[in-house]
Design an enzyme around this catalytic site. Structure first.
Site, short mmCIF file in Angstrom:
data_model
loop_
_atom_site.label_atom_id
_atom_site.label_comp_id
_atom_site.label_asym_id
_atom_site.label_seq_id
_atom_site.Cartn_x
_atom_site.Cartn_y
_atom_site.Cartn_z
N ARG A 361 0.85 -1.19 0.00
CA ARG A 361 0.00 0.00 0.00
C ARG A 361 0.88 1.24 0.00
O ARG A 361 1.65 1.45 0.94
CB ARG A 361 -0.90 0.04 1.26
N GLU A 363 0.53 4.09 0.88
CA GLU A 363 -0.22 5.02 1.71
C GLU A 363 0.76 5.80 2.57
O GLU A 363 1.55 5.20 3.31
CB GLU A 363 -1.16 4.21 2.60
N ARG A 369 -0.11 1.69 13.11
CA ARG A 369 -0.99 0.66 12.55
C ARG A 369 -0.71 0.40 11.08
O ARG A 369 -1.29 -0.51 10.50
CB ARG A 369 -2.46 1.09 12.68
N HIS A 370 0.12 1.21 10.47
CA HIS A 370 0.28 1.10 9.01
C HIS A 370 1.70 0.70 8.61
O HIS A 370 2.67 1.10 9.25
CB HIS A 370 -0.08 2.43 8.34
N GLU A 518 -9.52 -3.71 13.54
CA GLU A 518 -9.83 -4.60 12.44
C GLU A 518 -8.61 -5.44 12.06
O GLU A 518 -7.51 -4.92 11.91
CB GLU A 518 -10.28 -3.75 11.24
N SER A 521 -10.96 -8.45 6.75
CA SER A 521 -12.08 -7.88 6.02
C SER A 521 -12.46 -8.87 4.93
O SER A 521 -11.59 -9.48 4.33
CB SER A 521 -11.63 -6.55 5.40
N ARG A 572 -1.02 -7.54 12.05
CA ARG A 572 -1.96 -7.03 13.04
C ARG A 572 -2.39 -8.11 14.03
O ARG A 572 -2.54 -7.83 15.22
CB ARG A 572 -3.20 -6.45 12.34
#
Lengths: 598, 598
Positions: A361, A363, A369-370, A518, A521, A572
């Site tokens: 990602r 991002e 968390r990333h 989370e 998903s 996670r």
């Protein structure tokens, strides 16, 4: 053998010279005069003396000569003894490893995790990290020897009067080995009078008979093992902040109590010591075992492993947050998830598939968390009657992991909790999982959550603080840290999510949570190309745009059964199971927008 | 349930209308006259006729009326029968799947691989691909139903006089289902009089009582299943050539024998059918199982799994052939191997590690041996006495895979060989592996190899044709397709390869071969930073260049024991074990310089 011999980056402490013994101060004798040579009679310059006085003087001289003779004798004896000692009878038993220096062929090769009563009194060989060495007087040295998995034992080398197997020089040399060097040790297993504190093997110790330096550590470590094992509070990637912190760290070699912990950046700059810490080894063990449990469970349920590609020709899940790269005369992308490929596997005639691999990602999120690269545990399966069949498998898979990791990694979990204390992770028995609809979750938040969440809506996705608040409510109400939110609103899901035929405002899609965060998903996918294309248009996407067209075409190639799946973020799961302060601690080599090394 | 119901992309054959029965031709009656209505007497227009004649005419009329009455009766009866038939007593038993159409709750859900005597006479449910349908007359239809793993069974639906459970309409409808649609079938398991040819389940057949269309395939497939299962000879990535070939393929739906096989590009353009072929499913099964065996073996030998990153900050193994990408304000690279990270794991206190993951080569090689993304099975371990400890593990690991894959995937291997015939893959018993030094291999090639290799040298790396020639010589001489070349020349190895202390012209490095093709490369690494830096300079590389400095620094952080490892190319192991014509066939989604889709 010669080809195994490492050369030493840091000059090892000089061996005792072989020919010239170190000068030992000679025993005190009358100043200037050497024993054995009679001292000249005092007042010799033509003085007249009486016979009585002469006799007296002669007796005195005799007495002194005798005294000097005795002193000389003693000195000679001591010099001989010193010479013997400085010859170093132990010189074959220590020093840098070399082809000439060998562990006895009958020494039993040992690993600390296996040590037991049967080894007491036996000669063993141990290859280990020397994590500490401490002299006691001139004849004795204590060391701590460590093996993978936080196993450590105390070793003692004591010089004997004859200097064999251990001489004073050898004890001194062992005491000078830099911490975190790798050594090969021979010794006898013994039982200490009282259990050894500070070593994980406390009921045995090693009486060292040989010690060879295999690979030397530098005199000054960038980060000590003790520092590496402390909890990290600073996860910032800001280099300036880090470089200050790092300097503080570099100065803190002496390890006084209460020194501030190193930052994550310091850890990563000292990756070798970071990884040697029992803490990180325990986390790595837990992670590897969780991954193994994931595969074990899905294989037992008839799932087949496959490998989705990382390099893809179109960004099927949207152009934002995707890494692009030049690919010969084209452009390539790095896969954001294996979703497309899992579905091809189902279309291609597989009933149930799973994969474990990297996803990417682009991002620019600098949060604990990333990460830009992480490990996806993905699965996809044919649906027979109802998409909850998929949810059953996902929940049972995670419960299988939670149940078994407690047994397989009890020691490692305890170690992590000793550094990062946390409440026990609560999870239900199989078949008693907590599944709320998204709307039920929102209702709970409105009615029992904090003031600021009194107006949350059923048709808008949740924010991270809302998720965490709901996690706390669920724990209180249902006694579990693991639960599912089902039937996410249509607006919160991508174009491929299947709408609930009974209520098209929501989808047959769900998220799974651990401690309010989370971790998975998934949902049912649209398997009919006509329905899929219509949905894509409704979402305002051009069904003929690159990536999308190829995606829809898959369902046009041949009939594809109903199917669904999910993607679990391994990093996670590890991080939140252990309640670590950052997902970066759970990764082997965390990748953030600012960090690509090591 | 409603939410499971797929809509059909291709309009299904129209159901029989429910109210208006289809017009059936009435039985033949005398032209124009309707039965029951007496025909007017001939010659009525004032003609004088005799009484005898009148009586005769009356008798005839009566006879005809009687005849007409009987015909009318028969017609009415037949019309009633036809009406009953066209009412379609089976209409709930077929058609597109819908919430109203349900399999009997007491039907046993079955998978073809499990079918046995205990199922005979039982009502079962099967969810499968309909791979073929063929009408026999108007009342009977034969289908082939297929499940994952090349399991297929014959199904028969026969219309009964009363049209239940199967009507003529139902049989006709089943016969019209497009091949490769997904159907849900209810039926009774029966034993056929003679074994069914062409199905892998030949001793049982299914007497169909219900058949619902779950997902329809298009009327014309891009590639039929039979075509997908043929051997591929054209692996060219040249698009022009492919598009011609593809056209040929598109026309060849009717599948006459002897039609040319599809090209690899046609296969990839029809990925769904490519993957549905029993051939590709067998290859995928073998690959997944080999990967599993690799992990199984290394775990049993104390190896711990870890995950190296794909995104790296420096191209440590040289700048050529590396993919570069913009990474926020920096540049990132895709890892060419996990070598650097395996070594960090050892430096970081692990004794033995392994990984399975993607590696990338930006090599513009369009050969059946190359891909730009492939799966590396990597391992690294501490060396105690000699680097051959590593070679032992690698060889034993591969032998474990070869030995066990024969048992676990016997059926799949046989299937692949039925399409791509080849000689049995020969490998030795454990402990009897063939290890030649590189120089011995060259000598064999010079002395017993083809004319053109009479001058091969001991200090130059081998070419692919040389390797293949040597493979043939080794097979002939030692009876094995699996062997090792050890002690590669220094010039043929990278800077981190440890030189043989006894002969610095060669390294402690090796390649492993299958059928004369390299599948694994490895060796001992230099673990001393001083030696490493000197070697880097000798190789003409700047030790302070990006990637190199970070690499050497790892060994400066703390003492690193002697270690070595190897990297196995999973795609190659699968391809050469099966002797496939290209490594692309062994990959799930082959990536080549010209191919990024699907």
């Amino acid at each position: 053998m010669a080809d195994q011999q490492p050369t030493n980056p840091v000059p090892p402490p000089a061996e005792a010279p072989k020919t010239e013994p170190a000068a030992t101060p000679a025993p005190a004798v009358p100043d200037g005069t050497l024993a054995g040579t009679p001292a000249p009679a005092p007042g010799g310059e033509g003085a007249t003396i009486s016979k009585k006085a002469a006799k007296k003087a002669e007796a005195k001289a005799k007495k002194e000569a005798e005294k000097a003779r005795r002193a000389a004798e003693l000195a000679a004896k001591q010099a001989a003894a010193n010479a013997a000692q400085s010859e170093d009878n132990a010189k074959e038993n220590y020093g840098p490893e070399s082809p000439e220096k060998q562990i006895s062929p009958d020494a039993i090769e040992i690993h600390l995790k296996d040590i037991g009563e049967e080894h007491v009194g036996k000669t063993v060989e141990l290859r280990a990290w020397l994590q500490n060495a401490r002299m006691q007087g001139a004849k004795m040295v204590f060391v701590e020897l460590r093996e993978e998995g936080n196993w450590s034992i105390q070793g003692i080398a004591t010089a004997s009067p004859e200097g064999n197997p251990v001489s004073r020089q050898m004890a001194k040399w062992i005491g000078s080995i830099n911490p975190e060097s790798f050594v090969v040790v021979e010794g006898t297993v013994a039982k200490p009078a009282v259990p050894v504190k500070g070593c994980t093997v406390s009921n045995y110790e090693l009486h060292i008979t040989k010690c060879y330096l295999h690979a030397a550590a530098p005199a000054m470590l960038g980060m000590t093992l003790a520092a590496a094992n402390r909890p990290i509070t600073n996860f910032s990637d800001e280099e300036q902040q880090a470089s200050v912190e790092q300097k503080v760290e570099k100065l803190s070699i002496s390890e006084p109590a209460g020194i501030p912990a190193a930052s994550m950046l310091t850890h990563l700059d000292n990756i070798v010591m970071h990884k040697r810490s029992p803490l990180q080894q325990a986390i790595a063990d837990i992670r590897a075992e969780m991954k193994q449990l994931y595969r074990e469970y899905l294989r037992s349920q008839g799932f087949k492993e496959f490998e989705p590609p990382c390099l893809i020709g179109a960004a099927s899940e949207g152009g934002a947050n995707v890494f692009r790269l030049p690919y010969f005369d084209k452009e390539a992308y790095l896969a954001q998830s294996p979703q497309f490929y899992k579905q091809i596997e189902i279309a291609g005639g597989r009933k149930r598939v799973f994969s474990c691999g990297p996803v990417f990602r682009a991002e620019n999120s600098n949060t604990p968390r990333h990460m830009t690269e992480f490990t996806g545990l993905d699965m996809e399966m044919e649906i027979k009657k109802d998409y909850h069949e998929v949810l059953d498998v996902l929940e049972n898979c995670l419960l299988y992991i939670f149940r078994n990791i407690k047994e397989r990694c009890a020691k490692e979990i305890a170690l992590v909790r000793s550094v990062y204390p946390c409440e026990e992770f609560l999870f239900p028995e199989p078949g008693k999982t907590v599944r709320l609809t998204f709307a039920e979750g929102q209702k709970l938040l409105r009615e029992e959550g904090p003031e600021e969440f009194r107006n949350v809506r059923d048709d808008e996705d949740m924010t991270t603080p809302q998720e965490k608040a709901l996690g706390a409510l669920v724990r209180k109400k249902y006694g579990t840290d693991f639960y599912t939110l089902d039937k996410f609103p249509e607006s919160a899901r991508p174009f491929y999510a299947k709408e609930d035929p009974a209520n098209p405002k929501v989808t047959n899609a769900y998220d799974l949570f651990m401690r309010g965060q989370e971790i998975c998903s998934g949902g049912q996918r649209i398997n009919d190309p006509v329905e899929l294309e219509a949905r894509i248009r409704t979402k305002g996407i051009d069904p003929n745009s690159p990536g999308i067209k190829e995606y829809v075409d898959i369902f046009r190639q041949a009939g594809v059964p109903a199917h669904g799946g999910g993607g679990i973020g391994l990093d996670r799961v590890v991080a939140w199971y252990l309640n670590l302060p950052s997902v970066h601690l759970a990764a082997y080599y965390p990748r953030t927008p600012k960090r690509l090394l090591p």
